[in-house]
Design an enzyme around this catalytic site. Structure first.
Site, mmCIF file in Angstrom:
data_model
loop_
_atom_site.group_PDB
_atom_site.id
_atom_site.type_symbol
_atom_site.label_atom_id
_atom_site.label_comp_id
_atom_site.label_asym_id
_atom_site.label_seq_id
_atom_site.Cartn_x
_atom_site.Cartn_y
_atom_site.Cartn_z
ATOM 1 N N SER A 2 -20.954 23.838 20.952
ATOM 2 C CA SER A 2 -21.720 24.585 21.924
ATOM 3 C C SER A 2 -20.977 25.879 22.196
ATOM 4 O O SER A 2 -19.863 26.083 21.756
ATOM 5 C CB SER A 2 -21.894 23.772 23.205
ATOM 6 O OG SER A 2 -20.630 23.385 23.690
ATOM 7 N N ASP A 366 -14.308 17.898 20.771
ATOM 8 C CA ASP A 366 -14.433 19.305 20.409
ATOM 9 C C ASP A 366 -13.975 20.209 21.542
ATOM 10 O O ASP A 366 -13.944 19.819 22.709
ATOM 11 C CB ASP A 366 -15.884 19.622 20.065
ATOM 12 C CG ASP A 366 -16.781 19.506 21.282
ATOM 13 O OD1 ASP A 366 -16.710 18.455 21.956
ATOM 14 O OD2 ASP A 366 -17.517 20.455 21.596
ATOM 15 N N GLU A 367 -13.644 21.423 21.195
ATOM 16 C CA GLU A 367 -13.415 22.525 22.133
ATOM 17 C C GLU A 367 -12.453 22.182 23.269
ATOM 18 O O GLU A 367 -12.586 22.672 24.392
ATOM 19 C CB GLU A 367 -14.763 23.025 22.685
ATOM 20 C CG GLU A 367 -15.644 23.589 21.587
ATOM 21 C CD GLU A 367 -17.061 23.905 22.038
ATOM 22 O OE1 GLU A 367 -17.674 24.805 21.439
ATOM 23 O OE2 GLU A 367 -17.573 23.246 22.955
ATOM 24 N N ALA A 368 -11.472 21.357 22.962
ATOM 25 C CA ALA A 368 -10.417 21.056 23.950
ATOM 26 C C ALA A 368 -9.312 22.096 23.774
ATOM 27 O O ALA A 368 -8.191 21.788 23.364
ATOM 28 C CB ALA A 368 -9.895 19.639 23.748
#
Length: 574
Positions: A2, A366-368
């Protein structure tokens, strides 16, 4: 996965959408319809889609045995063997309950439009005597999900090894009847099926779609309607993105504030909502009746602001952040150094596993951006072990790839560049892949620059872009045998209603479904666009919103029923 988006219009009862057989008002030009699509109400969006669809229609053509989506593996037409469904037809099934359930589902689909009683009965050896026979045959060489459909002047015989195979054959049979079969009241029509034989088995075992219910919440009835869309095209997994920064959507008894505190927010400051365990059980059961497995996702360690609002002891600083209803990503994370975090993860996943019959639990990953290197991989490895201890198989976004492999681990790849050495290395260590390339399969992407909702960070995705790629050869260094299948995610930062969901799903969802089901040798854009065009009148008759993609030669229908501006009824409630 996202990215940053502006909030869409607030959710409202008027935006929820309801199918009904109300004829359209006089049609305006397609360009004008699309120009009006800036209106904030989802009802206006639905009107634009319907009118544009109507304006792009041409004369209908007869249905052929090969006019099916997804394309069957093998088709043998026999024009001399067409069969007309008579008013006194009987559906006869093998005596097993699962076969009778498939027969009952078929009867339920055909009765409203035909007006025929279509009684269902059982027999030890079902025969098609001017009726329809559904036969479970363990000796058939059709695999776990395949079927054989024979249509002759004597009747219809559908054979499969499993109830799933029978169900997929029923979906094919539905598409071979005239589009008027989608009516909810008796229609004047000759219910003729083209003669011949279809023998069909899927290419990949995993064929799915994802609905993000965290950014915007969707009621149970809306989710059930999405399940029906998946079932129509032989998809067999529904991935539910249940948690994110903007809201927590599943009840957890041991951590009740996840819903009482963090269930009531969503993008754009809408009312949010959550599923009780009973709600979730209804979704799972409805999906299972359609041979769809629910894959729940609890996104970790990032995308966790909603959880931190409810339980600040999970935050690195032990201070609750404010609720978040924007669309930024990568700023939140649970404390990977605190044992309390792992107690939380074990409790949440344990309760979710207990109400999820399917084998897969999705842990996000994701996206950490603020949890890096060994801290990140260490966290993932501990969570993977928790999932395994619950008897489930772990699934995560492809950012999990550097972590140590766990037997059976599945990575969901959402990149836009087919050269990904880190993921290929994880595959070499035993990981299997679900492919969801952002620039082909992300259904929240706009079709074109003037699409009224959606995003474009992965590019514009028209129907051809969604269709023209090969899951078996898409990722460098990943052999086809490592690919479990495909999934089409729909993120909902911009999506606030059922009408919005349907506009973005259709007509691209059938393209992804065909990639997952049909053999590669059937892949043909010219043929697909022709077959897809035949689905338009079915959606229109059923009152389903869809994007009238200009690259598809939609055929004409007498009238397109509108999608009302009303709350979508729950199909599970009689």
């Amino acid at each position: 996965m996202s990215t940053n988006l502006s909030p869409g219009p607030a959710n409202s009862p008027e935006a929820a959408g309801h199918a009904g057989p109300v004829p359209l008002p006089s049609h305006e030009p397609a360009a004008a319809a699309l120009a009006r699509s800036h209106e904030p109400a989802a009802a206006a969006l639905a009107r634009s889609a319907e009118r544009a669809a109507t304006d792009l229609l041409a004369a209908p053509a007869p249905i052929g045995l090969a006019d099916v989506v997804p394309a069957p593996r093998h088709v043998q037409p026999d024009p001399t063997q067409a069969w007309q469904l008579p008013p006194d037809a009987v559906i006869v099934a093998s005596a097993e309950p699962s076969a009778l359930a498939a027969a009952a589902y078929l009867a339920e689909q055909l009765r409203p439009a035909t007006g025929y009683p279509l009684p269902v009965t059982d027999a030890s050896t079902p025969e098609a005597v001017d009726g329809i026979a559904l036969v479970l045959d363990e000796s058939a060489d059709l695999g776990a999900e395949g079927y054989r459909l024979d249509i002759t002047t004597a009747g219809v015989r559908l054979r499969a090894v499993t109830a799933a195979g029978l169900f997929y054959g029923v979906q094919t049979l539905r598409q071979l009847l005239p589009p008027a079969i989608e009516n909810t009241a008796p229609a004047t029509e000759s219910w003729i099926l083209p003669g011949g034989t279809i023998t069909d088995t899927p290419r990949f075992p995993y064929r799915g779609a994802m609905l993000d219910v965290a950014r915007h919440f969707f009621a149970v009835g809306d989710v059930l309607r999405v399940i029906d869309h998946l079932a129509r095209y032989k998809l067999n997994h529904l991935h539910l993105h249940l948690t994110d920064d903007q809201g927590w959507r599943i009840a957890v008894d041991s951590w009740p504030k996840l819903t009482t505190v963090s269930g009531g927010t969503e993008v754009g400051d809408g009312p949010g909502g959550h599923y009780t365990k009973a709600d979730y059980a209804r979704i799972v059961a409805y999906a299972a009746d359609r041979h769809i497995t629910v894959v729940p996702e609890i996104d970790l360690p990032g995308h966790t602001n909603a959880a931190l609002v409810a339980y600040p002891e999970l935050a690195p600083g032990k201070v609750a952040p404010p609720p978040y209803t924007g669309t930024d990503v990568g700023f939140s994370y649970v404390d990977p150094a605190d044992q309390r975090t792992y107690d939380f993860v074990a409790d949440v996943l344990g309760e979710l596993a207990a109400i999820t019959p399917g084998p897969l639990l999705h842990i996000g990953g994701d996206e950490a951006f603020k949890v890096k290197g060994e801290v990140y991989t260490g966290f993932v490895e501990r969570v993977q072990r928790i999932v395994a201890s619950l008897g489930k198989t772990v699934v995560g976004w492809h950012q999990l790839a550097p972590a140590a492999h766990l037997d059976g681990r599945v990575l969901q790849w959402w990149g836009t560049n087919g050269d990904d050495p880190t993921t290929a290395d994880a595959v070499s260590r035993g990981a299997r892949l679900i492919l969801s390339p952002g620039n082909h399969a992300y259904l929240d992407m706009k079709y074109a620059p003037d699409t009224p909702i959606g995003n474009d960070w992965a590019g514009l995705i028209d129907v051809r872009k969604a269709y023209d790629w090969d899951p078996g050869a898409h990722l460098t260094g990943v052999p086809e045998e490592a690919v479990l299948g495909v999934e089409a995610p729909l993120w909902t930062e911009w999506v606030t209603s059922l009408a919005d969901i349907e506009l973005l799903l259709l007509p691209r969802l059938p393209a992804i479904a065909e990639l997952g089901w049909s053999p590669r040798e059937t892949h043909d854009w010219a043929g697909f666009r022709r077959r897809l065009a035949g689905q338009g009148p079915r959606w229109a008759t059923a009152g389903i919103t869809f994007h009238a993609a200009p690259e598809i030669p939609w055929p004409a229908v007498p009238a397109i029923p509108r999608q009302h501006s009303a709350i979508q009824p729950d199909p599970a409630v009689p």
